[in-house]
Design an enzyme around this catalytic site. Sequence first.
Site, PDB file in Angstrom:
ATOM      1  N   ASN A 277    -166.217  12.570-135.440  1.00  0.00           N
ATOM      2  CA  ASN A 277    -166.159  13.473-134.517  1.00  0.00           C
ATOM      3  C   ASN A 277    -164.662  13.820-133.756  1.00  0.00           C
ATOM      4  OD1 ASN A 277    -166.608  15.424-132.076  1.00  0.00           O
ATOM      5  ND2 ASN A 277    -167.683  13.926-131.062  1.00  0.00           N
ATOM      6  N   GLY A 278    -163.879  15.004-134.163  1.00  0.00           N
ATOM      7  CA  GLY A 278    -162.992  15.144-133.580  1.00  0.00           C
ATOM      8  C   GLY A 278    -162.057  15.890-134.743  1.00  0.00           C
TER       9      GLY A 278
ATOM     10  N   MET B  71    -141.468  35.727-116.675  1.00  0.00           N
ATOM     11  CA  MET B  71    -141.781  37.345-117.051  1.00  0.00           C
ATOM     12  C   MET B  71    -141.837  37.706-118.352  1.00  0.00           C
ATOM     13  SD  MET B  71    -142.636  38.665-114.191  1.00  0.00           S
ATOM     14  CE  MET B  71    -142.842  40.367-114.797  1.00  0.00           C
TER      15      MET B  71
ATOM     16  N   LYS C 264    -147.268  30.165-121.757  1.00  0.00           N
ATOM     17  CA  LYS C 264    -146.892  28.842-122.063  1.00  0.00           C
ATOM     18  C   LYS C 264    -148.232  28.225-122.599  1.00  0.00           C
ATOM     19  CE  LYS C 264    -147.444  28.060-117.097  1.00  0.00           C
ATOM     20  NZ  LYS C 264    -147.309  27.236-116.049  1.00  0.00           N
TER      21      LYS C 264
ATOM     22  N   CYS D 246    -142.048  45.595-109.312  1.00  0.00           N
ATOM     23  CA  CYS D 246    -141.385  44.710-109.731  1.00  0.00           C
ATOM     24  C   CYS D 246    -140.197  45.255-110.622  1.00  0.00           C
ATOM     25  CB  CYS D 246    -142.228  43.834-110.876  1.00  0.00           C
ATOM     26  SG  CYS D 246    -141.463  42.757-111.956  1.00  0.00           S
TER      27      CYS D 246
ATOM     28  N   GLU E  14    -155.807  31.937-111.847  1.00  0.00           N
ATOM     29  CA  GLU E  14    -156.066  30.583-111.566  1.00  0.00           C
ATOM     30  C   GLU E  14    -155.863  30.171-109.847  1.00  0.00           C
ATOM     31  OE1 GLU E  14    -154.454  27.142-113.538  1.00  0.00           O
ATOM     32  OE2 GLU E  14    -155.959  25.917-112.619  1.00  0.00           O
TER      33      GLU E  14
ATOM     34  N   CYS F 215    -168.240  17.511-133.625  1.00  0.00           N
ATOM     35  CA  CYS F 215    -169.810  17.260-133.862  1.00  0.00           C
ATOM     36  C   CYS F 215    -170.058  16.198-133.260  1.00  0.00           C
ATOM     37  CB  CYS F 215    -169.658  16.820-135.626  1.00  0.00           C
ATOM     38  SG  CYS F 215    -168.271  17.230-136.404  1.00  0.00           S
TER      39      CYS F 215
END
Lengths: 1511, 459
Positions: free
Chosen positions: A256-257, A501, A964, A1129, A913, A22
């Site tokens: 807030n949290g 993998m 992960k 692969c 990424e 919030c």
Amino acid sequence: MRYDELPPKQGLYDPGFEHDSCGVGFVCNIKGVKSNLIVRQGIEVLNRLAHRGAVGADPKTGDGAGILIQIPHEFFKKVARNNKIDLPDLRSYGTGLIFFPQDTEERKFCKEIFERVVREEGQTLLGWRPVPIDDFGIGKSAKSTEPCFEQIFIEIGKNLNDELSFERKLYVIRKRVENIIRESTLKQKKSFYITNISCRTFSYKGLLMPNQLENFFLDLKDESISSALCLVHSRYSTNTFPTWDLAQPFRFLAHNGEINTLRGNVNWVSARERLLTSELFGTDIEKLKPVIVKGGSDSAAIDNFFELLVLSGRSLEHAMMMLIPEAWEHNNFIDNQLKDFYKYHACFMEPWDGPAAIAFTDGLRIGAVLDRNGLRPARYIVTKNDFVVMASEVGVLDINPEAIKTCGRLEPGKMFFIDTELGRIVHDLEIKKDVSGRQPYGKWNAENMVDFDKLANIGITNRQKNENIIADLKAFGYSREDVKVILKPMAEEGKEPVGSMGNDTPHAFLSKKPQVLFNYFKQLFAQVTNPPIDSIREKLVMSLESYIGPEKNILEETPGHSHKIRVKNPILTDEELRNLRDISINSFKAKTIYTFFDSSGGGDLFRQTLERICFEAEYAIEKGYSFIILSDRGSDKERIALPSLLAASAVHHYLVKKTIRSQVAIIVESAEPREVHHFALLFGYGADCVNPYLAYEAIEYFINEGEINIDLKSALKNYGKALSDGILKILSKMGISTLRSYRGAQIFEALGLNDEFIEKYFTGTVSRIGGVGLDEIQGEAIARHRSAYNENIGEEAYLPSGGVYQWKKDGEFHLWNPESIAALQDSTRNNDYSGYKKFAAMIDDQSCNPTTLRSLLKFKKTEPIPVSEVESAESIMRRFATGAMSFGSISALAHETIAIAMNRIGGKSNTGEGGEDPNRFVTLPNGDSRRSAIKQVASGRFGVTINYLVNADEIQIKIAQGAKPGEGGQLPGHKVNEIIARTRYTTPGVTLISPPPHHDIYSIEDLAQLIFDLKNANPNARISVKLVSEAGVGTVAAGVAKGGADMILISGGDGGTGASPRSSIRYAGLPWELGLSETHQTLLLNSLRSRVRLQTDGQMRTGRDVAIAVLLGAEEYGFCTAVLIVSGCVMLRHCHLNNCSVGVATQDDILQKRFRGRPEYIVNYFRFVAEDMRRIMASLGLRTIDEMVGRTDLLEMNNDVNCLKAKGVDYSKILYKPDLPDGVGRHYTSKQKNSLDSVLDRKLINLSKDALERNGQVKIILEINNTNRATGTMLSGEVIRRCGDGVLLEDTITCNFLGIAGQSFGAFLTKGVTFELEGMANDYIGKGISGGKIIIYPDRRTHYNSDENIIIGNTAFYGAISGEAYICGIAGERFCVRNSGLHAVVEGLGDHGCEYMTGGRVIILGRTGRNFAAGMSGGIAYVYDEDKTLKDRCNMDMVKLETIKESDKETLYNLIHNHFKYTNSKKAKRILDNMHAELKNFVKVMPIEYKRILEGVKIEEKLDLKEALDG
Amino acid sequence: MGDIKGFLKIARQGPCYRPVCERIEDFKHVLKPRPEKQSEEQASRCMDCGTPFCHWGCPVGNYIPEWNDHMFHGRWDKAVTLLEATNNLPEITGRICPGLCEYACVLGLNDDAVTIRENELAVVEFGFKNGLIKPSRPRLKTGKKAAIVGSGPAGLSCAAELNKMGHSVTVFERDDKPGGILRYGIPDFKLEKYIIDRRIDIWKKEGVVFKTGVDIGEDYPFDKILDEFDAVLLAGGSRVPRDLDIEGRMLKGIHFAMDYLTQSNRRIAGEKIPKDKLIDAKGKKVVVIGGGDTGADCVGTAHRQGADCVVQIEVLPKPPECRSPKHPWPIYPAILKTTSSHEEGGQRHWEVVTKRFIGENGIVKKISCMKGHEEFEIAADMVILAIGFVHPEHSKPLTDLKIGLDERGNIKTDSKFMTSIDKVFSAGDMRRGQSLVVWAISEGRSSANCIDKYLMGEK
């Protein structure tokens, strides 16, 4: 369906998962002068925080807003008189706003209870006043549940003589009434709610949007309503269910949290209730229990407990310091007195851990505190006329710049506090000095606390050689893999084992191999609603320290409270355990309880033994033992041990239920735990310390056998380090900093354990599909034990294969096995559909080896239709996407091959990424395109430029990844070659670290902000958010949908290409079946489903997998591993070693050449899957995917599966279909509304016509305020689209702004655009800045010194690519985090500055906060270090401090000179005027690695192979 | 895995044979033992794949990556332990196995496969040399008795396993020494017989009883066996050779390969063969019909006996040198195999159909063949038929017992290796038909597990 309240638990939806977050703030007159203006200003602040709240499916229903003020006595006196109530003097009456049921009878009933309780407590009920409201403007769903509002007046009784006793009495009355009504049979009892009854404060709140509040409560329009302070709160909840009672502020605070450790905190509070006594409350104390009301939010819970602490005599500051202590453990800036205070309180109070900005007040004092990580923004302004405004943002109130005295921000762990009685601000240092000086805590600690390290060492006895170690290892489930893959790397290198993998083995409850109990649990992790922490780079906030031993009454302070043993590391060596066992000092004593039983006994062995040990534990407490050691040492052929986790958790919960848990510490001495996950579970379910003796013996044995190559001493040390680091990592994944708060917090989800078992031994743990119980667990354990000691098998000097991490013939089953891999490769290469069908049969028919959740499902028989009537394969293939694999994790050729294939079929490939080479944006001559349609934005922000974003069809915010979740990644420098460095805008050879969290997403409202930023950058692209399946993901997804995302991806926890810690691959994240179904159901219940598309991925392989995904609610489907396998692969699982022999997951030049994949193969594969799908659709009688989405009625459990353990499994929650009216959209139908039409950039773009059309120079002057967010982002996107990247010359478009800029000012600002801001700015300025220039200086009318006051918020220039920034003032926390190339000058900054920086130059003309330069691998920072404290504030893990050299002078001079030129900075002037002398005050912060590279020293190629590659 | 870049640094070094001129003069092993250092180096080429296709390709499921790793790190003893865990006769497969594992090796996809068979041999020989492979009697006896009929690789493996499990095992062999095809079918230059004796000795010491020269059904009634033992395994191999029923087949000088090889092996073992029974290639023009491994063994044997010339013909086309798409990796491909025997001389012809044998005086002199449409003759005064085996001998006890057979004439069993008769099991070539030694070992081991379960009353 009528929305009455939070819907009850149904299907996979559980209201317990709801989150909120919030905007919070307050205004206050320091001298305590009351005025109506303060109330008006409070409301104004609330209105200006509105964008931090959210609206749900019903646009007029907010999530809640409210204010808390001092009792407006004059006003109440006036209005009470109208109700024929004559109010006594202020403080002699208590009042509060009560929410009543609409039903008159029920309302009457409630009132009668009030009257009775008030009378019984000896007070006088003065009467009731209906509170006038106008609900004309509020939303439909808010209205449907609107309660009746009345105000109660209670006069102080004769038995009380002071204000505080009266407050306590009012508290007792409230608790009693609440308890009675909660127990009652009222139909509408959920509508009943007491906001607050007090003689000091009063709150107005409700299920409203901030701007509705003052029109709703007509009182607020009255000009005679006045207060000296006003606390405000605007709520952003993940759900859209109208719940009036969760609006804030609560009685004492607004939050807030998010409290991550809530479950543990609540359990520990109830574990302590037995000991509660208080002179102040006397016998009333019993009426207050349960202290924490069930069903409230985390914020409500902390308010409940805070209230108890404060009303039982602790000061506000003191109580807050107990609950949310700063990170004191490793902080050298904290003096000993304060450390002793924290240490003392750590003995009986674990931190309520999680991101938090909490504002609190008792009506006279008001303050705010920030969590130890500083994960929430809180800015304040103090004026010369004693006025203070504090809020999540600056600019929420117009303040005359001339009047400003100071501009500040709340720093991590610090408190901002105003005492209106004293009439001044009390500074953090003063508060803490005061509070910590109240008692001789240091002395108490010294006299009572025992340092574990200092326990008398009885001398090392020689460990007896275990003759039977192989059998023992077998009995506790060790395999050869455990030794090679887990123990060996931990012992040899002290590092967490890494693998690649994903996981394709059966879940524990489906496996035919006996499983250890640990395997049935999955770690939970933070996503969106709170950030994970980087336990390595931000280790200063982390702690494993704990204080064990019996606790005392928490409402008192005595020297005996610190009668504890201080344990620095909870993983005990054998010597340490022995010391503990033999302890005799300070009246501590330990009792060993054996957890094994005689195998010859019959029947309910487990149940009997569990009963025995629980009883023995209880008895030990009665006898005054301080430690219980649950031990399986000595188990052998005849004596079978209970699973250690079961023993520990059973005893813990037994003692919690008996409310005596806090009187003893539980130590586990077990042969079983060996992996990090095992230890995390033991702590998570209540163990205080663990001694893994067999793991130690195993290490010794295998050193002697030559399989572990290191000396024993180092091995044990390394192993211990790997465990501690690993545990910290698991804590940090959930955003938890200390083991104290993690202990007992049960941050796990069970998979495949039945309700009875969970309820009894793991109370409160989520387990959603039922499964095995005590009998099966017992059967497994006994079978494994017997086979280990089976004498017929001769002397096998080796352990079983394992086969979990590496496929083995005699090991665990894998779906990717040599046969399935070969079949998939052959069929796709030869374009052979029948070959594919063979492959699909191997995967789909898991009747003999059930592996996935879906293996237990089958399609119902329905009327089929001809395949020709089903939608085409082409149209189905457009719903396919490939997963986010970065170029960096896989080779360039592999990456491009996938992109080409996906573009050919109209699907979408993902950059992963790490950016994308702009050359790939250009279509190839043959019509193929190597451009990835999905551009990922991950926490490292590598290569996330405005050009990258503009060239996206979809922008994906990766919150977590299946392999992960909750973790960051690292690309070691030796893998960062020329081309990777170029696409990531860094220097070759420099290590690239992706932080665990996005530093601009600490909460759901932050995510909404990032979505907004990205939509501005590219209004044509859809924005998707990638989440990972876990309990509660649906609720998070609802919040994400409300935040404006167009698509939500639910990843399964099993998937994952690339490298990850092995424990994360196996134990973090849940199957997508659960997450997807939960998300679909929750979105439906919230009427949000039709606004977003859902995608799912994680070990998708065949048409059947896709069909099940559709039926469970997904519209799109992601594939990853299968595509890699099609590309060649063969599951070497060596991605983390850069050593892929088939050239897929490697950057090695030679190996890359071995890549043999072709786009055709991938196209073939997807066509097969689509065709497979069509046949399934035809057999189900469905023509289109759209009509198929969410049709769980077409699925049923397959009872023919050959798996004994699966018998108790129940999928009814997964297959649950919420009962909703016809009108509710069940799949994506309508676009999200966005607010892009009104952004300031529309104006900027219009005014920049000249530049956009003719590259002409443009100058713009505009006013700006905090609701203008992401200013400059849309303009930058437009520049790229119209002019191209990097075409505009510097300063082509210059904008001068006056005012206070909203968040993300200048985000992704492109080259050629210059922003000059006179005023202040909020968080995230200049994120991803791509060549632009940002200049900020204080309003020229202000008088304060720029270098002493804050000017910009947190996380400025996060992921900056390039450009310039001149900031005349102090910045918040995390300045220039992950800077790739920006040149910036600033006059001071908060904690964690320049974290993860990889390039660029940053000059700080003032102080830095703590942990400066953590994880900084590149770039250079120059710090003006007048008081020579930098070395204490700097994280020296990766950098060195140097003096200024000749070669630095020019950079320094030029940038400081620019700074002065642009901002007229006094400080810059002063330094420039005396440049020569001042140079010695500068310290150069130089990353070690970067220096080597710059100096051209060829780094010896170091194959540090255990480091993870990011995925 | 010690050196993850091993495969990029070290080249494959295949088996090393003694020079042709030397080895052709005797029947000693052609293969030269490899220095341990070199074995360690070769082991470093193993990539320790996450999905070890070699381990999958190996019928007995040898823990190949694991022992390669141990070997590379010099932990030879560990390698021996793990090798012994899955394979009862690694010293045999290490010499004569065609190496299905190597064809499945991931490195073989785009590079030379790891020398798995050689590595196996190195490990097991290390074990023998250093006394690591030694008898170990079971700790506990179950009191159950099992009879194994036939002492080929299947029977022996099953016997060894059952004995380990604590059962009392008796192996019946109708020949005078145990070993079956290992002893009599495989020439010494590939497998010297002390190798077999060495292993049999260990098993004897472990408690396995060998009764040789006993022909079950003839010398020893089957009923008696059924009476005396709790379980019986039939592992008699697939001994009926495939014949070539063409003109001239009755001529003298035409022999089945197994007769030829058996006799040669017996002679090397020192047995005297009556002159009229002698099959000797000395000075003869030898034609071997059949292009398989047995054929190659005959070629090698004939050369050593001093054949004038040796021609080997095969009816199928010459296989490709590399894998064809029909035999994709990782399956065992049909490709051209050139054995050590082929290096020693002789000619090979493919797509040759043998039309008839032409003789003089009842003795074969040449054979008439077709290749395509072309007809030609090859001079031959000794012809060896090495064209495989059809099924087990359908003699006693099979006929007495009326045991169920499959459509190919092999013994039919259920998935637990039990035949149509209770407590009678079958394994090896007798059950699955002519196959490789490694498959026989695998069958022996698997059947042992089933027999054990049967004996212990587990379902």
